[in-house]
Design a protein around this motif. Sequence first.
Motif, mmCIF file in Angstrom:
data_model
loop_
_atom_site.group_PDB
_atom_site.id
_atom_site.type_symbol
_atom_site.label_atom_id
_atom_site.label_comp_id
_atom_site.label_asym_id
_atom_site.label_seq_id
_atom_site.Cartn_x
_atom_site.Cartn_y
_atom_site.Cartn_z
ATOM 1 N N ALA A 170 0.837 -1.208 0.000
ATOM 2 C CA ALA A 170 0.000 0.000 0.000
ATOM 3 C C ALA A 170 0.872 1.259 0.000
ATOM 4 C CB ALA A 170 -0.918 0.002 1.219
ATOM 5 N N VAL A 171 2.004 1.180 0.704
ATOM 6 C CA VAL A 171 2.915 2.326 0.787
ATOM 7 C C VAL A 171 4.351 1.832 0.691
ATOM 8 C CG1 VAL A 171 3.565 4.404 2.085
ATOM 9 C CG2 VAL A 171 1.309 3.385 2.462
ATOM 10 N N VAL A 172 5.148 2.500 -0.139
ATOM 11 C CA VAL A 172 6.601 2.296 -0.160
ATOM 12 C C VAL A 172 7.201 3.675 0.082
ATOM 13 C CG1 VAL A 172 8.603 1.560 -1.502
ATOM 14 C CG2 VAL A 172 6.398 0.393 -1.828
ATOM 15 N N PHE A 173 7.868 3.827 1.226
ATOM 16 C CA PHE A 173 8.444 5.147 1.537
ATOM 17 C C PHE A 173 9.927 5.016 1.843
ATOM 18 C CE2 PHE A 173 9.032 4.951 6.160
ATOM 19 C CZ PHE A 173 8.175 3.939 6.547
ATOM 20 N N GLY A 174 10.694 6.035 1.417
ATOM 21 C CA GLY A 174 12.122 6.042 1.644
ATOM 22 C C GLY A 174 12.494 6.859 2.872
ATOM 23 N N THR A 175 13.577 6.430 3.512
ATOM 24 C CA THR A 175 14.174 7.188 4.621
ATOM 25 C C THR A 175 15.691 7.127 4.455
ATOM 26 O OG1 THR A 175 14.102 5.193 5.981
ATOM 27 C CG2 THR A 175 12.312 6.774 6.305
ATOM 28 N N HIS A 176 16.415 7.730 5.379
ATOM 29 C CA HIS A 176 17.875 7.692 5.521
ATOM 30 C C HIS A 176 18.585 8.933 5.011
ATOM 31 C CE1 HIS A 176 21.987 6.187 5.900
ATOM 32 N NE2 HIS A 176 22.191 6.473 4.627
ATOM 33 N N GLY A 205 -2.732 1.163 -6.476
ATOM 34 C CA GLY A 205 -2.971 1.416 -5.056
ATOM 35 C C GLY A 205 -1.735 1.491 -4.212
ATOM 36 N N THR A 206 -0.577 1.761 -4.857
ATOM 37 C CA THR A 206 0.663 1.907 -4.086
ATOM 38 C C THR A 206 1.064 3.375 -4.019
ATOM 39 O OG1 THR A 206 1.455 -0.294 -4.706
ATOM 40 C CG2 THR A 206 3.110 1.276 -3.944
ATOM 41 N N ALA A 207 1.184 3.893 -2.796
ATOM 42 C CA ALA A 207 1.676 5.257 -2.595
ATOM 43 C C ALA A 207 3.187 5.183 -2.439
ATOM 44 C CB ALA A 207 1.044 5.867 -1.354
ATOM 45 N N GLN A 249 12.156 21.091 12.331
ATOM 46 C CA GLN A 249 10.933 20.843 11.569
ATOM 47 C C GLN A 249 10.500 19.375 11.713
ATOM 48 O OE1 GLN A 249 11.321 22.112 7.476
ATOM 49 N NE2 GLN A 249 11.905 24.200 8.056
ATOM 50 N N VAL A 250 9.253 19.143 11.414
ATOM 51 C CA VAL A 250 8.724 17.774 11.350
ATOM 52 C C VAL A 250 8.316 17.524 9.911
ATOM 53 C CG1 VAL A 250 6.900 16.197 12.131
ATOM 54 C CG2 VAL A 250 7.895 17.840 13.733
ATOM 55 N N GLN A 251 8.946 16.547 9.288
ATOM 56 C CA GLN A 251 8.662 16.257 7.875
ATOM 57 C C GLN A 251 8.177 14.822 7.722
ATOM 58 O OE1 GLN A 251 12.447 17.154 6.021
ATOM 59 N NE2 GLN A 251 12.003 19.337 5.914
ATOM 60 N N GLY A 252 7.298 14.622 6.767
ATOM 61 C CA GLY A 252 6.785 13.278 6.540
ATOM 62 C C GLY A 252 5.706 13.278 5.486
ATOM 63 N N VAL A 253 4.915 12.216 5.477
ATOM 64 C CA VAL A 253 3.787 12.140 4.547
ATOM 65 C C VAL A 253 2.516 11.751 5.297
ATOM 66 C CG1 VAL A 253 5.097 11.582 2.446
ATOM 67 C CG2 VAL A 253 4.283 9.714 3.913
ATOM 68 N N PHE A 254 1.418 12.216 4.730
ATOM 69 C CA PHE A 254 0.094 11.730 5.125
ATOM 70 C C PHE A 254 -0.347 10.749 4.041
ATOM 71 C CE2 PHE A 254 -4.376 12.330 3.819
ATOM 72 C CZ PHE A 254 -4.973 11.631 4.863
ATOM 73 N N VAL A 255 -0.849 9.600 4.458
ATOM 74 C CA VAL A 255 -1.349 8.616 3.498
ATOM 75 C C VAL A 255 -2.754 8.195 3.910
ATOM 76 C CG1 VAL A 255 -1.005 6.346 2.448
ATOM 77 C CG2 VAL A 255 0.981 7.703 3.074
ATOM 78 N N GLU A 256 -3.642 8.151 2.934
ATOM 79 C CA GLU A 256 -4.975 7.616 3.193
ATOM 80 C C GLU A 256 -5.057 6.232 2.587
ATOM 81 O OE1 GLU A 256 -8.230 10.062 1.921
ATOM 82 O OE2 GLU A 256 -9.587 8.990 3.270
ATOM 83 N N LEU A 257 -5.513 5.273 3.396
ATOM 84 C CA LEU A 257 -5.640 3.896 2.918
ATOM 85 C C LEU A 257 -7.108 3.550 2.801
ATOM 86 C CD1 LEU A 257 -3.011 2.052 5.161
ATOM 87 C CD2 LEU A 257 -2.703 2.916 2.847
ATOM 88 N N SER A 258 -7.399 2.799 1.756
ATOM 89 C CA SER A 258 -8.748 2.286 1.590
ATOM 90 C C SER A 258 -8.602 0.776 1.449
ATOM 91 C CB SER A 258 -9.353 2.935 0.347
ATOM 92 O OG SER A 258 -10.574 2.349 0.068
ATOM 93 N N GLY A 259 -8.927 0.070 2.501
ATOM 94 C CA GLY A 259 -8.667 -1.375 2.512
ATOM 95 C C GLY A 259 -7.173 -1.623 2.468
ATOM 96 N N ALA A 262 -3.623 2.262 -1.115
ATOM 97 C CA ALA A 262 -3.556 3.691 -0.798
ATOM 98 C C ALA A 262 -4.447 4.451 -1.761
ATOM 99 C CB ALA A 262 -2.118 4.180 -0.900
ATOM 100 N N SER A 263 -5.118 5.483 -1.265
ATOM 101 C CA SER A 263 -5.944 6.312 -2.145
ATOM 102 C C SER A 263 -5.427 7.744 -2.231
ATOM 103 C CB SER A 263 -7.403 6.297 -1.677
ATOM 104 O OG SER A 263 -7.475 6.589 -0.312
ATOM 105 N N ALA A 264 -4.495 8.111 -1.368
ATOM 106 C CA ALA A 264 -3.918 9.470 -1.423
ATOM 107 C C ALA A 264 -2.606 9.501 -0.658
ATOM 108 C CB ALA A 264 -4.890 10.481 -0.812
ATOM 109 N N ILE A 265 -1.700 10.364 -1.110
ATOM 110 C CA ILE A 265 -0.456 10.617 -0.370
ATOM 111 C C ILE A 265 -0.098 12.081 -0.536
ATOM 112 C CG2 ILE A 265 0.975 9.812 -2.324
ATOM 113 C CD1 ILE A 265 3.086 8.955 -0.184
ATOM 114 N N GLU A 266 0.410 12.683 0.526
ATOM 115 C CA GLU A 266 0.740 14.115 0.504
ATOM 116 C C GLU A 266 1.907 14.343 1.462
ATOM 117 O OE1 GLU A 266 -2.773 16.558 1.395
ATOM 118 O OE2 GLU A 266 -1.450 17.858 2.557
ATOM 119 N N SER A 267 2.937 15.038 0.995
ATOM 120 C CA SER A 267 4.053 15.378 1.871
ATOM 121 C C SER A 267 3.681 16.578 2.741
ATOM 122 C CB SER A 267 5.285 15.759 1.048
ATOM 123 O OG SER A 267 5.758 14.646 0.346
#
Length: 282
Positions: A170-176, A205-207, A249-259, A262-267
């Motif tokens: 549903a989500v693949v996110f990078g860090t480091h 459906g992959t954010a 600062q606080v940085q990240g993403v908001f993700v909306e999941l439907s089942g 993912a249906s939305a992603i926003e930094s």
Amino acid sequence: MRLLILGDIVGDPGILAVTQQLPALRQRYRADLVIANAENAHQGTGLTPNLYKKLLAAGIDAMTLGDHCYKKNQIIPTLQQVDNLIRPCNLSAQALGRTSMVIQKEGLASLYVFTVLGRLMMSMPANDPFAAADAMLSTAPRDAAVIVEVHAEATSEKVALGWHLNGRAAVVFGTHTHISTRDARLLPPGIPSPEAGWDNSGGGGTAYVSDLGMCGPIDGVLGRRADRVLKHMTSNMPAPFDVAEGNPQVQGVFVELSGRCASAIESFTAVADPAQPPFCEG
Ligand SMILES: [Fe+2]
Ligand SMILES: [Fe+2]
């Protein structure tokens, strides 16, 4: 389900910024759950049991660790015992600590979360992250939405893992890298291939985002004091890379999941105010 995922939390400025900003962020995004990478919480390197508890109290539900997972080895018993803290899954078979977590909250779909460590330009040796992700997916609970962290230096490796897991996570996110990238999006289904045409037969459906950025002081070099890093880089002489202070600062993403998709992603970026609590307390 509405999810916030926070970038690497760096030192006290990162912890204080999260403590100050997370309540408002949770409210703004009506977040059900917050996940964060905590590998840099202890003075920029590693996580201690006390800071793990402090971050839970700040409103984080689950934490991941990257290549700094064992830098504070007192975290190892916690890493073995608790069900909301993981280290990368593609280390040695003898490496200690939990490699995946199932997050379940009443009334919400369950999440299956794991981290793969990249192999390009990384000093910690790791097994093939593509094969490791496949192996983890094969044991994922059937009804859970899969969340994959790619803790890696090279954007190419992160983007490739995004396509590799497209339609399966549903989500693949990078860090480091601690630098927020502006490529957060829902991937189109399939894998682009000029010869085969665009194979969009399945998936979707992959954010995806290459890097979340960090929770920490932006006026520095990846969270460390710029003057010290410059001294080292311009002279080759050693200089202690203490954590910076300016512009937390606080940085990240908001993700909306439907089942399970993912249906939305926003930094997002939330700028902390060092003149306000908890920075100025005590
Ligand atoms: Fe980090
Ligand atoms: Fe890292």
